[in-house]
Design a protein around this motif. Sequence first.
Motif, PDB file in Angstrom:
ATOM      1  N   GLU A  83       0.832  -1.205   0.000  1.00 10.58           N
ATOM      2  CA  GLU A  83       0.000   0.000   0.000  1.00 10.58           C
ATOM      3  C   GLU A  83       0.866   1.255   0.000  1.00 10.58           C
ATOM      4  O   GLU A  83       0.565   2.241  -0.679  1.00 10.58           O
ATOM      5  CB  GLU A  83      -0.911   0.003   1.223  1.00 10.58           C
ATOM      6  N   GLN A  87       1.001   4.432  -2.780  1.00  6.15           N
ATOM      7  CA  GLN A  87       0.813   5.844  -2.449  1.00  6.15           C
ATOM      8  C   GLN A  87       2.028   6.674  -2.851  1.00  6.15           C
ATOM      9  O   GLN A  87       1.891   7.822  -3.292  1.00  6.15           O
ATOM     10  CB  GLN A  87       0.541   5.997  -0.950  1.00  6.15           C
ATOM     11  N   THR A 274      -4.405   0.444   6.491  1.00  9.69           N
ATOM     12  CA  THR A 274      -4.666   1.652   5.729  1.00  9.69           C
ATOM     13  C   THR A 274      -4.445   2.938   6.523  1.00  9.69           C
ATOM     14  O   THR A 274      -3.758   3.846   6.038  1.00  9.69           O
ATOM     15  CB  THR A 274      -6.088   1.616   5.137  1.00  9.69           C
ATOM     16  N   ASN A 278      -1.457   5.561   5.545  1.00 10.60           N
ATOM     17  CA  ASN A 278      -1.775   6.955   5.229  1.00 10.60           C
ATOM     18  C   ASN A 278      -0.919   7.899   6.061  1.00 10.60           C
ATOM     19  O   ASN A 278      -0.391   8.901   5.558  1.00 10.60           O
ATOM     20  CB  ASN A 278      -3.258   7.230   5.484  1.00 10.60           C
ATOM     21  N   TRP A 279      -0.783   7.582   7.350  1.00 14.02           N
ATOM     22  CA  TRP A 279       0.050   8.408   8.238  1.00 14.02           C
ATOM     23  C   TRP A 279       1.511   8.328   7.817  1.00 14.02           C
ATOM     24  O   TRP A 279       2.207   9.349   7.730  1.00 14.02           O
ATOM     25  CB  TRP A 279      -0.119   7.948   9.674  1.00 14.02           C
ATOM     26  N   SER A 281       2.923   7.460   4.863  1.00 14.70           N
ATOM     27  CA  SER A 281       3.206   8.100   3.582  1.00 14.70           C
ATOM     28  C   SER A 281       3.183   9.618   3.720  1.00 14.70           C
ATOM     29  O   SER A 281       3.978  10.318   3.082  1.00 14.70           O
ATOM     30  CB  SER A 281       2.206   7.648   2.517  1.00 14.70           C
TER      31      SER A 281
END
Length: 293
Positions: A83, A87, A274, A278-279, A281
């Motif tokens: 993932e 990103q 996820t 997100n954090w 990246s």
Amino acid sequence: MKHFLFTLFALVMFLDPTRNATASLRVEDVARQFFPEDYDTLLVGEESVPILYSDSTLPLARGVIVILVNEGNQALNLASACELAQQLNDKGWHTLISPSLLVNARPSAAPVSPDTDEETTNNAAAATTALHPMQDILTPAVNFEASTTQTTLLMGAISNHISSHKGFRIVVASGMTAAQILSAANEGKIAPPDSLVTLVPFWPQREINENIPQHIAQSGFPILDISLPEVNQWEALTTSERLHAAQTALKLQYRQRRLGSMSTLTATGQAANTPFVNWLSGEIYGWISHLGW
């Protein structure tokens, strides 16, 4: 695509760098199940190591981010690495995911000869009983020197593989692999990256673990140092020391970030990974932007 990535790496991460026959068999297993264009291999010493490469989705790529993954590491598991790569591709970076290579340090017990000198036996026994109560008397599960040698070969092979790509070179490494990268780069065994992102850097051996803050302070490249709560007690022992060592060494291109909480992993890793990815990246992108890249 994500299912393919996860399935492929489920095979790859069982690679044993200490056994050529096992390594070769894993590559053959992958070759039988996937088309040749879906993966690539690198020759690392005598081992063939499968890798996954993804191009930037933007027309002007900034460089290559190498993500080293060690399955079983809570800081960066297989699903989250895939993932994260996606990103980073969307942010203008090529990515290459590779398994990190750790060498087992527990050889089979040597047979005791009936002619063993009694004095030698007594001296060995005395040395054992003389150990400090806080000292680990067990053989470490992973050999640091041998694993660092494997990592050096791996990074050399990766460097050659991406040599045609322009731009910056960033390495993302977690756990024990991060400790090896710091040591190897400072000792000149590998070419220093343009920047290093460490997630929970540690080594399960006291004297080696205590050297990590100095490796960070003495490094000549920017470092984003990420600490995750309750992931590893070895890393927790040096979290404050890493920041203090960097500050006292006047290392300006250093940032330490601590995640307030970490989600529990699910069976597939998808739902729980996820938010963390997100954090992560976002932290990497913010760090890259801070460097002016």
